[in-house]
Design a protein around this motif. Structure first.
Motif, PDB file in Angstrom:
ATOM      1  N   SER A 144       0.947  -1.121  -0.033  1.00  0.00           N
ATOM      2  CA  SER A 144      -0.208   0.141  -0.101  1.00  0.00           C
ATOM      3  C   SER A 144       1.001   1.362  -0.039  1.00  0.00           C
ATOM      4  CB  SER A 144      -0.885  -0.013   1.188  1.00  0.00           C
ATOM      5  OG  SER A 144      -0.131   0.199   2.361  1.00  0.00           O
ATOM      6  N   SER A 145       0.266   2.435   0.094  1.00  0.00           N
ATOM      7  CA  SER A 145       1.037   3.710   0.153  1.00  0.00           C
ATOM      8  C   SER A 145       1.834   3.840   1.596  1.00  0.00           C
ATOM      9  CB  SER A 145       0.160   4.988   0.087  1.00  0.00           C
ATOM     10  OG  SER A 145      -0.654   4.761   1.016  1.00  0.00           O
ATOM     11  N   GLU A 146       1.654   2.880   2.404  1.00  0.00           N
ATOM     12  CA  GLU A 146       2.342   2.960   3.849  1.00  0.00           C
ATOM     13  C   GLU A 146       3.038   1.780   3.917  1.00  0.00           C
ATOM     14  OE1 GLU A 146      -0.683   4.071   6.899  1.00  0.00           O
ATOM     15  OE2 GLU A 146      -0.931   5.890   6.100  1.00  0.00           O
ATOM     16  N   HIS A 147       2.793   0.510   3.641  1.00  0.00           N
ATOM     17  CA  HIS A 147       3.435  -0.728   3.939  1.00  0.00           C
ATOM     18  C   HIS A 147       3.866  -1.596   2.698  1.00  0.00           C
ATOM     19  CE1 HIS A 147       0.875   0.236   7.477  1.00  0.00           C
ATOM     20  NE2 HIS A 147       1.610  -0.581   8.138  1.00  0.00           N
ATOM     21  N   SER A 148       4.870  -2.270   2.894  1.00  0.00           N
ATOM     22  CA  SER A 148       5.595  -2.932   1.867  1.00  0.00           C
ATOM     23  C   SER A 148       6.428  -4.202   2.434  1.00  0.00           C
ATOM     24  CB  SER A 148       6.881  -2.181   1.378  1.00  0.00           C
ATOM     25  OG  SER A 148       6.332  -1.023   0.912  1.00  0.00           O
ATOM     26  N   ILE A 149       6.856  -5.244   1.760  1.00  0.00           N
ATOM     27  CA  ILE A 149       7.431  -6.178   2.031  1.00  0.00           C
ATOM     28  C   ILE A 149       8.871  -6.350   1.340  1.00  0.00           C
ATOM     29  CG2 ILE A 149       7.562  -9.048   1.772  1.00  0.00           C
ATOM     30  CD1 ILE A 149       4.609  -8.960   2.418  1.00  0.00           C
ATOM     31  N   LEU A 150      10.041  -6.789   1.957  1.00  0.00           N
ATOM     32  CA  LEU A 150      11.181  -6.880   1.320  1.00  0.00           C
ATOM     33  C   LEU A 150      11.726  -8.170   1.323  1.00  0.00           C
ATOM     34  CD1 LEU A 150      13.751  -6.647   3.320  1.00  0.00           C
ATOM     35  CD2 LEU A 150      13.216  -4.336   3.227  1.00  0.00           C
ATOM     36  N   GLU A 151      12.454  -8.581   0.558  1.00  0.00           N
ATOM     37  CA  GLU A 151      13.228  -9.926   0.381  1.00  0.00           C
ATOM     38  C   GLU A 151      14.698  -9.699   0.823  1.00  0.00           C
ATOM     39  OE1 GLU A 151      12.826 -12.832  -2.261  1.00  0.00           O
ATOM     40  OE2 GLU A 151      10.479 -12.982  -2.103  1.00  0.00           O
ATOM     41  N   VAL A 195      20.299 -17.754  12.170  1.00  0.00           N
ATOM     42  CA  VAL A 195      20.335 -17.462  10.529  1.00  0.00           C
ATOM     43  C   VAL A 195      21.673 -17.921   9.710  1.00  0.00           C
ATOM     44  CG1 VAL A 195      20.294 -15.381   9.285  1.00  0.00           C
ATOM     45  CG2 VAL A 195      18.780 -15.441  11.137  1.00  0.00           C
ATOM     46  N   LYS A 196      21.370 -18.578   8.730  1.00  0.00           N
ATOM     47  CA  LYS A 196      22.479 -19.087   8.153  1.00  0.00           C
ATOM     48  C   LYS A 196      22.922 -18.139   6.854  1.00  0.00           C
ATOM     49  CE  LYS A 196      21.078 -23.966   8.728  1.00  0.00           C
ATOM     50  NZ  LYS A 196      19.614 -23.516   9.255  1.00  0.00           N
ATOM     51  N   GLU A 197      23.917 -18.444   6.126  1.00  0.00           N
ATOM     52  CA  GLU A 197      24.655 -17.472   5.304  1.00  0.00           C
ATOM     53  C   GLU A 197      23.832 -17.086   4.142  1.00  0.00           C
ATOM     54  OE1 GLU A 197      28.725 -16.732   2.887  1.00  0.00           O
ATOM     55  OE2 GLU A 197      28.342 -18.357   4.249  1.00  0.00           O
ATOM     56  N   ASN A 198      23.327 -18.308   3.447  1.00  0.00           N
ATOM     57  CA  ASN A 198      22.187 -18.042   2.259  1.00  0.00           C
ATOM     58  C   ASN A 198      20.665 -17.989   2.758  1.00  0.00           C
ATOM     59  OD1 ASN A 198      24.599 -18.250   0.574  1.00  0.00           O
ATOM     60  ND2 ASN A 198      24.564 -20.478   0.804  1.00  0.00           N
ATOM     61  N   ASP A 199      20.405 -17.567   4.071  1.00  0.00           N
ATOM     62  CA  ASP A 199      18.824 -17.519   4.232  1.00  0.00           C
ATOM     63  C   ASP A 199      18.562 -16.246   3.596  1.00  0.00           C
ATOM     64  OD1 ASP A 199      18.938 -19.950   5.560  1.00  0.00           O
ATOM     65  OD2 ASP A 199      18.846 -18.848   7.674  1.00  0.00           O
ATOM     66  N   ILE A 200      17.162 -16.373   3.397  1.00  0.00           N
ATOM     67  CA  ILE A 200      16.673 -15.103   2.718  1.00  0.00           C
ATOM     68  C   ILE A 200      15.368 -14.557   3.703  1.00  0.00           C
ATOM     69  CG2 ILE A 200      15.274 -14.061   1.049  1.00  0.00           C
ATOM     70  CD1 ILE A 200      16.940 -15.876  -0.870  1.00  0.00           C
ATOM     71  N   LEU A 201      15.540 -13.486   4.236  1.00  0.00           N
ATOM     72  CA  LEU A 201      14.298 -12.956   5.183  1.00  0.00           C
ATOM     73  C   LEU A 201      13.211 -12.256   4.626  1.00  0.00           C
ATOM     74  CD1 LEU A 201      16.791 -13.760   6.863  1.00  0.00           C
ATOM     75  CD2 LEU A 201      16.271 -11.855   8.370  1.00  0.00           C
ATOM     76  N   ILE A 202      12.100 -12.670   4.800  1.00  0.00           N
ATOM     77  CA  ILE A 202      10.661 -11.714   4.097  1.00  0.00           C
ATOM     78  C   ILE A 202      10.644 -10.817   5.479  1.00  0.00           C
ATOM     79  CG2 ILE A 202       8.640 -11.905   2.928  1.00  0.00           C
ATOM     80  CD1 ILE A 202      11.006 -13.697   1.868  1.00  0.00           C
ATOM     81  N   VAL A 203      10.515  -9.713   5.015  1.00  0.00           N
ATOM     82  CA  VAL A 203      10.444  -8.563   6.188  1.00  0.00           C
ATOM     83  C   VAL A 203       8.964  -7.859   5.972  1.00  0.00           C
ATOM     84  CG1 VAL A 203      11.278  -6.832   7.945  1.00  0.00           C
ATOM     85  CG2 VAL A 203      12.872  -8.681   6.553  1.00  0.00           C
ATOM     86  N   LEU A 204       8.181  -7.769   6.700  1.00  0.00           N
ATOM     87  CA  LEU A 204       7.003  -6.912   6.662  1.00  0.00           C
ATOM     88  C   LEU A 204       7.009  -5.309   7.567  1.00  0.00           C
ATOM     89  CD1 LEU A 204       4.025  -6.128   5.688  1.00  0.00           C
ATOM     90  CD2 LEU A 204       3.341  -7.909   7.609  1.00  0.00           C
ATOM     91  N   GLY A 205       6.772  -4.430   7.134  1.00  0.00           N
ATOM     92  CA  GLY A 205       6.659  -3.409   8.077  1.00  0.00           C
ATOM     93  C   GLY A 205       6.353  -1.973   7.288  1.00  0.00           C
ATOM     94  N   SER A 206       6.066  -0.958   7.868  1.00  0.00           N
ATOM     95  CA  SER A 206       5.740   0.274   7.298  1.00  0.00           C
ATOM     96  C   SER A 206       6.954   0.769   6.506  1.00  0.00           C
ATOM     97  CB  SER A 206       5.578   1.475   8.340  1.00  0.00           C
ATOM     98  OG  SER A 206       6.651   1.709   9.081  1.00  0.00           O
ATOM     99  N   ASN A 207       6.775   1.742   5.470  1.00  0.00           N
ATOM    100  CA  ASN A 207       7.616   2.146   4.667  1.00  0.00           C
ATOM    101  C   ASN A 207       8.907   2.843   5.199  1.00  0.00           C
ATOM    102  OD1 ASN A 207       6.349   0.993   2.510  1.00  0.00           O
ATOM    103  ND2 ASN A 207       5.404   2.936   1.847  1.00  0.00           N
ATOM    104  N   LYS A 208       8.366   3.608   6.452  1.00  0.00           N
ATOM    105  CA  LYS A 208       9.287   4.507   6.955  1.00  0.00           C
ATOM    106  C   LYS A 208      10.336   3.586   7.868  1.00  0.00           C
ATOM    107  CE  LYS A 208       7.780   6.119  10.806  1.00  0.00           C
ATOM    108  NZ  LYS A 208       6.999   6.785  11.804  1.00  0.00           N
ATOM    109  N   ASP A 209       9.615   2.393   8.682  1.00  0.00           N
ATOM    110  CA  ASP A 209      10.452   1.493   9.337  1.00  0.00           C
ATOM    111  C   ASP A 209      11.369   0.706   8.514  1.00  0.00           C
ATOM    112  OD1 ASP A 209       9.336   2.326  11.955  1.00  0.00           O
ATOM    113  OD2 ASP A 209       7.715   0.915  11.653  1.00  0.00           O
ATOM    114  N   LEU A 210      11.009   0.174   7.507  1.00  0.00           N
ATOM    115  CA  LEU A 210      11.785  -0.516   6.736  1.00  0.00           C
ATOM    116  C   LEU A 210      12.986  -0.069   5.965  1.00  0.00           C
ATOM    117  CD1 LEU A 210       9.009  -2.586   4.341  1.00  0.00           C
ATOM    118  CD2 LEU A 210      10.548  -3.607   5.971  1.00  0.00           C
TER     119      LEU A 210
END
Length: 219
Positions: A144-151, A195-210
């Protein structure tokens, strides 16, 4: 039955959507006013038809009302994009997905009933910008305009610590909602496992916090 897709406009974006849908095993009808583009895509998609996509009678004759999803991927001709969307809406297409050239175009498309609007250039720009901040950022999806997910690929400051120790919720108000380990998606993520070296984290948060999280873990 599998969903049936029609893609209007065989420019770079439209042809890419059509080719990828075919690769996923779906039937695709490709439409464009250009005979040359239709010839190029005809060997890849299920059906390809040269047609004026602003001609309502021509679109009805193709039976588009029987398709589950129609993607309007018309490029720079904003007027044609709007007219095609209006006609598809009038035909009762269940899902109309439209490429927008800019925010104003997108606003008009929302008002006339497009179900989903895509900004390919803007979205790609976001992904590139986030990758430039940190090469560990693999993908960035705006919810949305306020929240995103990043890998994010685990960096050296994360490796060897578990999610409880990293405590991203407390420090950055971001939540790790899943972890990809050896190609497998683990939901919910293991909070006690390092957490291992090749792990990928899926992180959810507000755009400001991300943004704070990205800067803190950039390398």
């Amino acid at each position: 039955m599998k969903k049936q897709f029609a893609v209007i406009g065989m420019g770079r974006f439209g042809s890419s959507v059509a080719i990828n849908l075919i690769g996923l095993g779906f039937e695709v009808l490709a439409l464009d006013h250009s005979e040359e583009r239709i010839q190029e895509i005809s060997t890849v998609v299920t059906h390809a038809v040269q047609v004026d996509c602003t001609d309502e009678e021509a679109l009805r004759a193709l039976g588009l009302r029987n398709f589950d999803v129609v993607v309007v991927a018309i490029g720079e001709n904003i007027q044609a994009s709007i007219l095609a969307t209006l006609q598809l809406k009038d035909m009762g297409i269940p899902m109309i997905v439209v490429k927008a050239a800019n925010e104003l175009h997108g606003k008009v498309l929302r008002k006339i009933g497009a179900d989903k609007i895509i900004f390919p250039e803007r979205d790609m720009g976001q992904r590139v910008a986030h990758h430039l901040i940190s090469p560990n950022i693999l993908d960035y999806i705006e919810l949305s305009s306020e929240h995103s997910i990043l890998e994010m690929k685990a960096n050296r400051r994360m490796v060897g610590k578990n999610l409880r120790e990293l405590n991203m919720r407390s420090h950055y108000n971001c939540n790790v909602i899943a972890v990809k380990q050896d190609g497998q998606l683990v939901i919910p993520p293991p909070v006690e496992e390092p957490v291992k070296e090749n792990d990928i984290l899926i992180v959810l948060g507000s755009n400001k916090d991300l943004k704070r999280f990205e800067v803190a873990y950039s390398e």
